[in-house]
Scaffold this motif. Structure first.
Motif, short mmCIF file in Angstrom:
data_model
loop_
_atom_site.label_atom_id
_atom_site.label_comp_id
_atom_site.label_asym_id
_atom_site.label_seq_id
_atom_site.Cartn_x
_atom_site.Cartn_y
_atom_site.Cartn_z
N ASP A 143 0.83 -1.20 0.00
CA ASP A 143 0.00 0.00 0.00
C ASP A 143 0.86 1.25 0.00
O ASP A 143 0.44 2.30 -0.48
N GLU A 461 -0.48 5.14 8.19
CA GLU A 461 -1.73 4.43 7.86
C GLU A 461 -2.60 5.25 6.90
O GLU A 461 -3.26 4.70 6.03
N MET A 464 -1.39 4.69 3.54
CA MET A 464 -1.75 3.34 3.12
C MET A 464 -3.24 3.28 2.74
O MET A 464 -3.60 2.68 1.72
N ARG A 465 -4.08 3.89 3.56
CA ARG A 465 -5.53 3.86 3.31
C ARG A 465 -5.91 4.56 2.02
O ARG A 465 -6.73 4.08 1.26
N LYS A 467 -3.83 5.58 -0.46
CA LYS A 467 -2.82 5.45 -1.52
C LYS A 467 -2.15 6.78 -1.82
O LYS A 467 -2.04 7.22 -2.97
N ALA B 2 -4.73 -4.52 -2.91
CA ALA B 2 -4.67 -4.51 -1.44
C ALA B 2 -6.05 -4.16 -0.87
O ALA B 2 -6.83 -3.46 -1.50
N PRO B 3 -6.34 -4.67 0.31
CA PRO B 3 -7.66 -4.39 0.89
C PRO B 3 -7.81 -2.92 1.29
O PRO B 3 -6.84 -2.25 1.60
N THR B 4 -9.02 -2.46 1.28
CA THR B 4 -9.29 -1.10 1.78
C THR B 4 -9.49 -1.23 3.28
O THR B 4 -10.13 -2.16 3.74
N PHE B 5 -8.93 -0.33 4.01
CA PHE B 5 -9.16 -0.42 5.45
C PHE B 5 -9.62 0.91 6.01
O PHE B 5 -9.32 1.97 5.48
N LEU B 6 -10.36 0.81 7.06
CA LEU B 6 -11.03 1.99 7.61
C LEU B 6 -10.17 2.65 8.67
O LEU B 6 -9.34 2.02 9.30
N ASP B 447 -10.91 11.68 7.93
CA ASP B 447 -9.82 10.83 8.40
C ASP B 447 -8.72 11.69 9.01
O ASP B 447 -7.76 12.07 8.35
#
Lengths: 531, 531
Positions: A143, A461, A464-465, A467, B2-6, B447
């Protein structure tokens, strides 16, 4: 007088919060840098692992500190040098710092460090020669990359794999932070690094600040030449240092404005100075507990020149030992070289010391440090006044900053005598203003809405979240240098002003000729007639 | 992939944390500004009261919104104008915005708003005429002032009582933010306010940006003349606008980089844009719940031009009503004027609507707004694409920013037809990119490592605790303008270069004469001899 009130207890809560974790984990590639740089970066990486992310670290087989860190996937690659080569080159580099600097900063730096930096920069080629490793990294769908930009390898990796990057650094050598982040740095009050100036400069200092900045533009491309060549070779396209630095999504900078001078910053710069202070204090090991307890009313002085410098030229060590003998405090000196023959009774040599825990002890009166940023932040964090012996890199600047804030005294390692050392120690211990100032800085430093470690974790993070963090990238990146400085607009407006002035002048001249020219003509005609 | 994460659930934890409170409370003076400005500032003040601080708010007796806020000590002072005067002047001001602007932005703004701003600026004199109140404030030993800088009264209060100040604002009219915070704003990509430019400007726009900036320097001293005169009179010493703004300890700016363009900032600027989004959603009142449920698959459109503008010229209202009738959605329109005679069946007029809760409803398809910052942030927060009808102040800029991000369509209120309105609504509702873009912005906006309200509370308390934030004040404040821009250094270096060039030239010329001059002399002598 209004009451003094204490900050709310943020850290505990944020730890709980951060422990609560993500709903899904991500994949992070870490490209670290060897040496003390890795200490704090590792703490961020460890937090990220605790929070469930899959972390892969690529590192050279040969290193001082990197191999010690190990509860995550490590991918190593062989290097063209051995540990002995690395030790030897660093020793040459470190020893040179103790000698008289008669050349300019840049020349001295370049001459004394050429071999060491060549090694630092060379291992990246080895990484990319390892085709299996490159293939693995390509297929891993990370990521983001979390990197130390010092040796530029992480920057090349980020560009090669087109991954968004989070840079973790104390600062960037040369002007590449300003250029890479498009961050203004007015030379009138932002001192260039390595000069040891404060933000209040005399006219002469401001002149030198400008000249040094010009020198940077000449010297730095030369200093980064090998890096840029290597990057161009790996990326198979010509790149510049700007190309490498400007792709950064978030700059995590180990800076804090109780140490560094306030200056313009950019929205994608996050300040995590003092990130190493957060660790909960541990009780002192018995050996050190005994030393501290035996120190009596005078207390102790903690002395360490950092993890990288543990030996000192004999003559200098003798002078230091003599100076230390002149104070009543017990001195705990981390030193692995041959003990100086004149070591006083109050001085205890140790091969290692629990620096942060010792600094946090109420009996610690002063801290003798090389003014590396880790040490300085630990000094600030624990409120211990400092005697500073800066050697290289940002240490001169760190020392200057603490000195201008009245929280420490700087010694010139090349010229200091034993009296200087003793005087400096007595000053910071017995002149109450030093303790007051460092305590004030300490309270400002520790009063933050969020702990720097948590902030660093958050922003890694975040990248990563999402991109990356494109919404924080200034449009300045898309301008040429003359557009950025509005030279085209200024030229255009100046052109118009000149044109208007010219036309006005011409009109006036024409009008003048019309009005007075005729009269003159007439006069002349009359005159010629009368003749 | 890649997975999406919260993101981790920060807010709840931080609320708990902030609820844990201080060990001792402080005393805060609040100087608010009337109108919608007060909505979000009040939420910060309420939090501070909850955290146990003693808050005193000074406000004029006559106001629209200030009187509504009331679980803290309020000190009022009489004004020289009545509520009717205030209403009349604002009505004149608001109505002027619906007319064709043929003058320049500044001239139009000055002409249409002179009376209204005269009232805004005048009440501060009344405050200081109230000797009893001034005496009370003097004796109250406040830790800090929390103020809205719009009418400058808070700034004068801070200076008069020598209190550290926290400014709370969307931005500062004119160039006083840049000047007061010493924050660079390169004109090549930082558009001046009110121009409605984006950060990517054509050459022509950049030229206008420069010209407008020059105009600011001419117009703003005129605009602030009364303020500066008043301040000088109260403080009994001549002051400038810079003197008033530059004393600020912390700038709490209702800005966020999903809305505003990334640009250089200063360490004492804290960004709390979207501070009004934090409030937990409440269920809709029954009346609105019924409207929304009855809207069927097409959903609803929320329409409000803010708390300050509730009436619209009849012709314009008719055009709007016609446009709204052309879409299948139910439109909830906050409107207190005479209902347009051509109102379609799908349009429901209401005197008030729960804007944030409606925007948060999954059936809401679009938001028609005047692009005031509160509304825009609520739109971003809830991920609702917008049709924007900017009227005055920063609204043009807000609209431009949302438009460049592909999250809304801007209409020119002076020229728009019913078809334009219907087309714009259909575009943002049926072109999926608008929803995608606003959802992306929403996820970036929400975020954050710490909620904006908590951040604002933290920094007000910080300034109270430390009696300011001097470590964040750049040294630039102590430089003259020519020193800041290094004109003296550049002049000096240029002088040296010219001197060296001149001496070199002279030396060369001398050498040239020495070498060739003699030959020539000789030739001439020979020639003269031969003649």
């Amino acid at each position: 007088m209004a009451p003094t009130f204490l900050p709310a207890p943020l850290p505990l809560c944020l730890c709980l919060l951060l422990a609560s974790g993500f709903s899904q984990a991500g994949r992070l590639l870490v490209v670290p840098m060897d040496g003390s740089h890795w200490f704090t970066m590792r703490s961020v990486v460890e937090q990220l692992i605790q929070r469930g992310h899959e972390v892969v670290t690529v590192m050279p087989e040969v290193s001082w500190q990197l191999g010690q860190s190990l509860n995550f996937t490590v991918k190593t690659y062989s290097t063209s040098y051995t540990l002995e080569d690395l030790d030897r080159e660093f020793k040459n580099f470190a020893e040179a710092q103790w000698k008289i600097q008669e050349q300019g900063v840049f020349l001295f730096f370049a001459n004394s460090s050429a071999g060491f930096f060549d090694l630092c920069f060379s291992h990246c080629r080895s990484l990319f020669k390892d085709k299996k490793l490159v293939q693995y990294l390509k297929e891993s769908s990370f990521d983001a990359v979390f990197l130390d930009p010092f040796d530029a390898c992480g920057l090349i990796v980020a560009k090669y794999f087109s991954l968004p990057s989070v840079v973790f650094s104390r600062g960037i050598f040369c002007h590449y932070l300003e250029e890479g982040a498009q961050c203004p740095a007015p030379l009138s009050y932002v001192p260039r690094i390595l000069l040891g100036f404060s933000d209040v400069m005399s006219f002469t200092q401001r002149v030198w600040n400008h000249i040094f900045h010009l020198e940077e533009h000449l010297f730095c491309p030369y200093f980064y030449k090998k890096v840029v060549e290597l990057a161009s070779e790996i990326l198979q396209t010509p790149v510049t240092a700007y190309d490498l630095f400007s792709q950064t999504s978030i700059w995590l900078l180990r800076s804090d404005f109780v140490l560094d001078y306030p200056r313009p910053v950019m929205p994608n710069m996050v300040f995590v100075g003092g990130i190493n202070c957060h660790q909960g204090k541990k009780p002192l090991p018995k050996e050190f507990e005994a030393y501290v307890n035996a120190s009596g009313e005078h207390g102790v002085v903690v002395f360490s020149l950092g993890s990288m410098v543990s030996e000192i030229p004999e003559k200098k060590a003798m002078a230091i030992a003599e100076g230390l003998g002149k104070i009543p405090q017990t001195v705990l000196w981390r030193y692995t070289g041959t003990p100086p023959s004149n070591l006083a009774k109050n001085t205890i040599l140790v091969k290692w010391l629990p620096q942060n825990d010792l600094l946090g002890h109420p009996k610690t009166r002063a801290f003798i440090t090389h003014a590396g940023s880790h040490g300085v932040y630990e000094g600030i964090c624990n409120g211990v006044p400092m005697v500073m012996m800066p050697l290289f890199g940002d240490q001169m600047d760190n020392a200057k900053r603490m000195e201008t804030r009245g929280a420490g005294v700087t010694l010139n390692v090349l010229e200091m005598t034993s009296d200087d050392i003793a005087d400096a120690l007595k000053k910071v211990i017995y002149d109450k203003s030093y303790k007051d100032n460092i305590m004030r800085l300490s309270s400002l430093h520790k009063d933050r809405p969020i702990e720097p470690l948590d902030l660093a974790v958050f922003w890694v993070e975040f990248v990563m979240r999402h991109k990356g963090a494109p919404h924080l990238r200034p449009a300045a990146h898309d301008l040429t240098w003359y557009q950025y400085h509005s030279l085209d607009v200024i030229g255009f407006l100046l052109g118009i002003v000149l044109l208007v002035a010219f036309i006005s002048f011409k009109c006036c001249a024409y009008g003048f000729r019309k009005c007075f020219g005729k009269k003159e003509q007439r006069k002349k005609t009359q005159k010629s007639k009368t003749h």
